[in-house]
Design a protein around this motif. Structure first.
Motif, mmCIF file in Angstrom:
data_model
loop_
_atom_site.group_PDB
_atom_site.id
_atom_site.type_symbol
_atom_site.label_atom_id
_atom_site.label_comp_id
_atom_site.label_asym_id
_atom_site.label_seq_id
_atom_site.Cartn_x
_atom_site.Cartn_y
_atom_site.Cartn_z
ATOM 1 N N LEU A 1 0.831 -1.216 0.000
ATOM 2 C CA LEU A 1 0.000 0.000 0.000
ATOM 3 C C LEU A 1 0.862 1.261 0.000
ATOM 4 C CD1 LEU A 1 -2.837 -1.431 2.158
ATOM 5 C CD2 LEU A 1 -3.134 -0.308 -0.056
ATOM 6 N N GLY A 2 2.019 1.192 0.648
ATOM 7 C CA GLY A 2 2.947 2.338 0.627
ATOM 8 C C GLY A 2 3.402 2.607 -0.798
ATOM 9 N N ALA A 3 3.709 1.529 -1.541
ATOM 10 C CA ALA A 3 4.191 1.682 -2.923
ATOM 11 C C ALA A 3 3.072 2.199 -3.827
ATOM 12 C CB ALA A 3 4.719 0.341 -3.439
ATOM 13 N N ILE A 4 1.859 1.716 -3.620
ATOM 14 C CA ILE A 4 0.732 2.187 -4.445
ATOM 15 C C ILE A 4 0.490 3.678 -4.179
ATOM 16 C CG2 ILE A 4 -1.788 2.010 -4.763
ATOM 17 C CD1 ILE A 4 -1.465 -1.045 -4.306
ATOM 18 N N ARG A 5 0.523 4.076 -2.914
ATOM 19 C CA ARG A 5 0.308 5.496 -2.570
ATOM 20 C C ARG A 5 1.386 6.377 -3.216
ATOM 21 N NH1 ARG A 5 0.684 7.391 2.592
ATOM 22 N NH2 ARG A 5 -0.933 8.944 2.371
ATOM 23 N N ALA A 6 2.652 5.901 -3.137
ATOM 24 C CA ALA A 6 3.760 6.687 -3.683
ATOM 25 C C ALA A 6 3.605 6.826 -5.197
ATOM 26 C CB ALA A 6 5.090 6.044 -3.331
ATOM 27 N N LYS A 7 3.223 5.722 -5.861
ATOM 28 C CA LYS A 7 3.066 5.733 -7.332
ATOM 29 C C LYS A 7 1.934 6.676 -7.733
ATOM 30 C CE LYS A 7 4.775 4.407 -10.907
ATOM 31 N NZ LYS A 7 6.208 4.617 -11.034
ATOM 32 N N LEU A 8 0.853 6.601 -6.971
ATOM 33 C CA LEU A 8 -0.303 7.459 -7.269
ATOM 34 C C LEU A 8 0.085 8.935 -7.174
ATOM 35 C CD1 LEU A 8 -3.389 7.484 -7.797
ATOM 36 C CD2 LEU A 8 -3.711 7.488 -5.320
ATOM 37 N N PRO B 1 -9.127 19.476 -5.014
ATOM 38 C CA PRO B 1 -10.018 18.422 -5.542
ATOM 39 C C PRO B 1 -9.268 17.136 -5.836
ATOM 40 C CG PRO B 1 -10.364 20.494 -6.709
ATOM 41 C CD PRO B 1 -9.163 20.685 -5.843
ATOM 42 N N ILE B 2 -8.018 17.254 -6.333
ATOM 43 C CA ILE B 2 -7.220 16.064 -6.654
ATOM 44 C C ILE B 2 -6.854 15.308 -5.374
ATOM 45 C CG2 ILE B 2 -4.888 15.390 -7.400
ATOM 46 C CD1 ILE B 2 -6.893 15.656 -9.674
ATOM 47 N N ILE B 3 -6.462 16.071 -4.353
ATOM 48 C CA ILE B 3 -6.091 15.412 -3.079
ATOM 49 C C ILE B 3 -7.295 14.650 -2.532
ATOM 50 C CG2 ILE B 3 -5.337 15.824 -0.688
ATOM 51 C CD1 ILE B 3 -3.662 18.180 -1.761
ATOM 52 N N GLU B 4 -8.465 15.301 -2.599
ATOM 53 C CA GLU B 4 -9.703 14.659 -2.099
ATOM 54 C C GLU B 4 -9.967 13.364 -2.867
ATOM 55 O OE1 GLU B 4 -12.869 16.311 -0.520
ATOM 56 O OE2 GLU B 4 -11.369 17.304 0.752
ATOM 57 N N LYS B 5 -9.860 13.462 -4.215
ATOM 58 C CA LYS B 5 -10.153 12.309 -5.082
ATOM 59 C C LYS B 5 -9.157 11.173 -4.804
ATOM 60 C CE LYS B 5 -11.904 13.668 -9.317
ATOM 61 N NZ LYS B 5 -11.665 14.137 -10.671
ATOM 62 N N ARG B 6 -7.882 11.581 -4.656
ATOM 63 C CA ARG B 6 -6.820 10.601 -4.418
ATOM 64 C C ARG B 6 -7.050 9.888 -3.078
ATOM 65 N NH1 ARG B 6 -1.260 13.452 -5.030
ATOM 66 N NH2 ARG B 6 -1.631 14.083 -2.882
ATOM 67 N N MET B 7 -7.392 10.675 -2.057
ATOM 68 C CA MET B 7 -7.588 10.073 -0.740
ATOM 69 C C MET B 7 -8.776 9.130 -0.749
ATOM 70 S SD MET B 7 -6.474 12.711 2.218
ATOM 71 C CE MET B 7 -7.874 13.743 2.146
ATOM 72 N N SER B 8 -9.847 9.557 -1.420
ATOM 73 C CA SER B 8 -11.041 8.714 -1.412
ATOM 74 C C SER B 8 -10.783 7.425 -2.206
ATOM 75 C CB SER B 8 -12.213 9.543 -1.921
ATOM 76 O OG SER B 8 -12.881 8.911 -2.919
ATOM 77 N N ILE C 1 -7.791 5.885 -2.601
ATOM 78 C CA ILE C 1 -6.894 4.968 -1.870
ATOM 79 C C ILE C 1 -7.633 4.347 -0.683
ATOM 80 C CG2 ILE C 1 -5.722 6.566 -0.261
ATOM 81 C CD1 ILE C 1 -3.802 4.122 -2.384
ATOM 82 N N LYS C 2 -8.574 5.092 -0.102
ATOM 83 C CA LYS C 2 -9.364 4.535 1.006
ATOM 84 C C LYS C 2 -10.201 3.360 0.505
ATOM 85 C CE LYS C 2 -11.552 7.634 3.720
ATOM 86 N NZ LYS C 2 -12.088 8.981 4.040
ATOM 87 N N ASP D 1 -9.741 -0.746 1.318
ATOM 88 C CA ASP D 1 -10.843 -1.525 1.906
ATOM 89 C C ASP D 1 -11.337 -2.652 0.997
ATOM 90 O OD1 ASP D 1 -10.553 0.359 3.812
ATOM 91 O OD2 ASP D 1 -12.466 1.367 3.493
ATOM 92 N N MET D 2 -10.978 -2.592 -0.310
ATOM 93 C CA MET D 2 -11.509 -3.581 -1.258
ATOM 94 C C MET D 2 -10.989 -4.993 -0.994
ATOM 95 S SD MET D 2 -11.470 -1.732 -4.974
ATOM 96 C CE MET D 2 -11.457 -3.233 -5.937
ATOM 97 N N TYR D 3 -9.789 -5.084 -0.419
ATOM 98 C CA TYR D 3 -9.187 -6.390 -0.156
ATOM 99 C C TYR D 3 -8.957 -6.541 1.345
ATOM 100 C CZ TYR D 3 -8.344 -5.749 -5.110
ATOM 101 O OH TYR D 3 -8.526 -5.489 -6.448
ATOM 102 N N THR D 4 -8.909 -7.780 1.814
ATOM 103 C CA THR D 4 -8.709 -8.004 3.250
ATOM 104 C C THR D 4 -7.225 -7.799 3.603
ATOM 105 O OG1 THR D 4 -8.185 -10.326 2.946
ATOM 106 C CG2 THR D 4 -10.520 -9.779 3.276
#
Ligand SMILES: C[C@@]1(CC(=O)O)C2=NC(=C\c3[nH]c(c(CCC(=O)O)c3CC(=O)O)Cc3[nH]c(c(CC(=O)O)c3CCC(=O)O)/C=C3\N/C(=C\2)[C@@H](CCC(=O)O)[C@]3(C)CC(=O)O)/[C@H]1CCC(=O)O
Ligand SMILES: NC(=O)c1ccc[n+]([C@@H]2O[C@H](COP(=O)([O-])OP(=O)(O)OC[C@H]3O[C@@H](n4cnc5c(N)ncnc54)[C@H](O)[C@@H]3O)[C@@H](O)[C@H]2O)c1
Length: 234
Positions: free
Chosen positions: A166-173, A189-196, A198-199, A203-206
């Motif tokens: 998840l750290g790598a996905i966040r950094a890439k994003l 707006p981009i920060i909001e979209k990005r945060m929502s 990644i949240k 949550d999509m996977y366990t």
């Protein structure tokens, strides 16, 4: 605050990287403080006693030049924190008041009324750190709870893999340097979209699924390229 609300300490992740921290004493407790400070990449000074009673692991660390063992006067240094772990209550108390006079935060081992901060039981799994505190009620219970949580790592779930993925996905994003179509100068707006995004993705996977496999760089890119949509769920 109402009486029914729970009361505790303020648990923080203190950034002491490259900051000068002082450990006084060289026994078991000093070693555990030093190990925490090494993980936090602090600049460490240890003041040992004159009776030569230095834990062998502290000598080993010193030989590796992970920290410098020098005699220092608290007064002459700008210490971020002082950890006092000596078996001399009178001296410990004097050190505490000297630190207060100088505005330095300090921990006098096992003397809660002389502690600006307590050490808790720590799980250190690279970037995943978990601290257990009972707020001074039962340090041994803190250790038992830590040991029981730590078994999760042994029982086939390496939570640190989830942290890395998840750290790598966040950094890439964040590397994508997205801009808002309506107002390219407004980042919000981009920060909001990005945060929502990644949240939802997190949550999509366990936790077990995120921990099951270290993702390859190419797989990370594929996932991030779905933005603002999502990869298919498993
Ligand atoms: C968690 C841990 C972290 C660490 O030190 O790294 C830690 N103590 C550990 C072990 C431990 N300490 C003691 C025992 C004996 C059994 C027992 O008492 O339970 C054991 C168990 C053992 O050795 O297994 C004795 C003790 N400790 C304190 C007092 C004074 C008092 O209670 O008033 C006394 C009584 C002295 C006496 O009788 O005179 C006080 C503190 N000890 C704290 C931290 C802070 C509260 C954190 C919290 O509540 O969670 C606090 C307030 C201040 C501080 O020192 O920072 C570490 C576990 C490391 C691990 O996980 O492996
Ligand atoms: N958390 C725990 O598990 C635990 C257990 C026992 C004691 N304690 C507390 O923590 C203190 C340290 O415990 P420990 O097990 O590391 O003790 P220890 O006896 O192994 O080590 C004490 C260290 O203090 C040094 N020292 C003594 N006077 C000094 C001075 N004037 N200047 C510099 N260094 C000096 C000694 O050289 C020694 O290295 C104890 O006195 C006690 O208050 C904690």
């Amino acid at each position: 605050m109402s009486e029914s609300q729970s009361k505790g300490s303020l648990l923080l992740a203190w950034q002491v990287k490259d900051k000068h921290c002082l450990v006084i004493g060289a026994g078991d407790v000093a070693l555990s403080r030093i190990n925490h400070l090494v993980i936090a990449q602090a600049k460490i000074t240890v003041i040992t006693g004159q009776n030569g009673n230095i834990h062998p692991d502290i000598i080993k660390l010193n030989e590796q030049e992970i920290y410098s063992k020098i005699q220092a006067q608290i007064n002459n240094e700008n210490f971020e924190i002082v950890c006092c772990c000596i078996d001399d209550y009178t001296l410990s108390t004097a050190i505490y008041y000297q630190c207060k006079y100088l505005g330095i935060n300090c921990n006098i081992a096992d003397k809660p009324h002389l502690c600006d901060f307590y050490f808790g039981s720590m799980i250190n799994e690279k970037n995943l750190q978990i601290m257990i505190s009972t707020n001074g009620q039962s340090p041994r219970l803190s250790k038992l709870i830590k040991d029981s949580i730590q078994k999760q790592f042994i029982n086939g779930v390496d939570l640190n893999i989830a942290v890395e993925n998840l750290g790598a996905i966040r950094a890439k994003l964040r590397e994508l340097k997205l801009v808002d179509k309506i107002d390219p100068n407004d980042n919000l707006p981009i920060i909001e979209k990005r945060m929502s995004w990644i949240k939802t993705l997190t949550d999509m996977y366990t936790i077990k699924q995120w921990s099951s496999k270290r993702l390859l760089q190419q797989e990370i890119e594929t996932i991030v390229n779905y933005f603002p949509d999502f990869p298919p769920s498993i």
